[in-house]
Design an enzyme around this catalytic site. Structure first.
Site, mmCIF file in Angstrom:
data_model
loop_
_atom_site.group_PDB
_atom_site.id
_atom_site.type_symbol
_atom_site.label_atom_id
_atom_site.label_comp_id
_atom_site.label_asym_id
_atom_site.label_seq_id
_atom_site.Cartn_x
_atom_site.Cartn_y
_atom_site.Cartn_z
ATOM 1 N N ASP A 238 -16.900 -19.355 -12.917
ATOM 2 C CA ASP A 238 -17.637 -18.655 -12.307
ATOM 3 C C ASP A 238 -18.869 -18.232 -12.904
ATOM 4 O OD1 ASP A 238 -17.942 -16.288 -10.197
ATOM 5 O OD2 ASP A 238 -17.508 -15.073 -11.609
ATOM 6 N N ASP B 119 -21.353 -14.791 -12.176
ATOM 7 C CA ASP B 119 -21.469 -13.477 -12.551
ATOM 8 C C ASP B 119 -20.294 -13.044 -13.396
ATOM 9 O OD1 ASP B 119 -23.928 -13.288 -10.721
ATOM 10 O OD2 ASP B 119 -22.672 -13.315 -9.250
HETATM 11 C C1 G6P Z 1 -20.563 -13.160 -7.046
HETATM 12 C C2 G6P Z 1 -20.590 -11.719 -7.167
HETATM 13 C C3 G6P Z 1 -20.279 -10.847 -6.194
HETATM 14 C C4 G6P Z 1 -21.199 -11.265 -5.064
HETATM 15 C C5 G6P Z 1 -21.194 -12.433 -4.730
HETATM 16 C C6 G6P Z 1 -22.241 -12.919 -3.718
HETATM 17 O O1 G6P Z 1 -19.230 -13.331 -6.495
HETATM 18 O O2 G6P Z 1 -19.120 -11.568 -8.115
HETATM 19 O O3 G6P Z 1 -20.268 -9.444 -6.492
HETATM 20 O O4 G6P Z 1 -21.369 -10.132 -3.985
HETATM 21 O O5 G6P Z 1 -21.279 -13.555 -5.695
HETATM 22 O O6 G6P Z 1 -23.435 -12.988 -4.041
HETATM 23 P P1 G6P Z 1 -24.799 -13.210 -3.469
HETATM 24 O O7 G6P Z 1 -25.746 -13.389 -4.511
HETATM 25 O O8 G6P Z 1 -24.781 -14.445 -2.593
HETATM 26 O O9 G6P Z 1 -25.060 -12.025 -2.653
HETATM 27 MG MG MG Z 2 -17.632 -13.199 -11.299
#
Ligand code: G6P
Ligand code: MG
Length: 216
Positions: free
Chosen positions: A10, A12
């Protein structure tokens, strides 16, 4: 020899310190809408895609919007997020992240990124990590988001590694569930109380003991 052929990460909260920027951007939007949104509420949003996260926040406030307004709100949040990560650089890698990926490659594993974020390629580039990966899944192209296994299965397909031969790293409960549903070995990064369904949990990326995992 290890039974693992691939490592899937993953982004983030595992490789890059961007989870706080997502939270801050959602909180700014929630404040503007008069919805109380705490760090605790945010835990359930980690790993959840943009529209899914927005729905969860609107539910918290008991608010409903039509589809066009929802898209506008999600776009506004993404603008706040992009502002927050505008100056992101390799300094924003989480401690130990680059070492972990390099060690996985040195151990012969093929490496991929399975992030729900449509900004993943941008962040990987800014953080200087992009060249390390054999494959980065396109969050916009998978049918179902986490906790469904789709994005992890897209990675194992692309890397030509059976799910049982994939080690996968996640900081979100929804992500751990996705890994388990994919039939892979789930490694949690964060709080064991939140990530209890993972096979192994480390407090932070820098604490991962790859050699121990490879012999699991
Ligand atoms: C990751 C993060 C989420 C976020 C998602 C979508 O999974 O953990 O917090 O909302 O990505 O991200 P984006 O950059 O596409 O809005
Ligand atoms: Mg994450």
């Amino acid at each position: 020899m290890s039974r693992f052929e691939a490592a899937i990460f993953d982004l983030d909260g595992v490789l890059v310190d961007s989870a706080k920027a997502h939270f801050a951007a959602w909180r700014r939007l929630a404040d503007e809408l008069g919805i109380r949104f705490t760090e605790r509420d945010n835990e359930a949003l980690k790993g959840v895609d943009r529209m899914g996260s927005l729905r969860m926040i609107l539910d918290l406030g008991g608010r409903g919007f039509d589809e066009t307004e929802m898209v506008a709100l999600a776009t506004r949040k993404n603008g706040y997020y992009l502002e927050a990560v505008a100056h992101m650089s390799p300094a924003d890698q989480l401690p130990g992240a680059e070492d972990l990926v390099r060690s996985a490659k040195a151990a012969g594993l093929r490496c991929a990124v399975a992030s729900a974020s449509r900004n993943a390629p941008l962040l990987l580039d800014r953080a200087g990590l992009a060249p390390l990966f054999d494959y980065v899944a396109d969050a916009g192209a998978v049918a179902r988001g986490k906790p469904a296994p789709d994005i992890f299965l897209a990675c194992s397909d692309a890397l030509d590694a059976p799910p049982a031969a994939c080690l996968a790293f996640e900081d979100a409960a929804a992500g751990i569930d996705a890994i388990i549903a994919a039939g892979m070995f789930a490694v949690g990064i964060g709080d064991p109380l939140v990530l209890g369904r993972a096979r192994v949990v480390y407090r932070e990326t820098a604490a991962v003991d790859l050699a121990a995992l490879l012999s699991a």
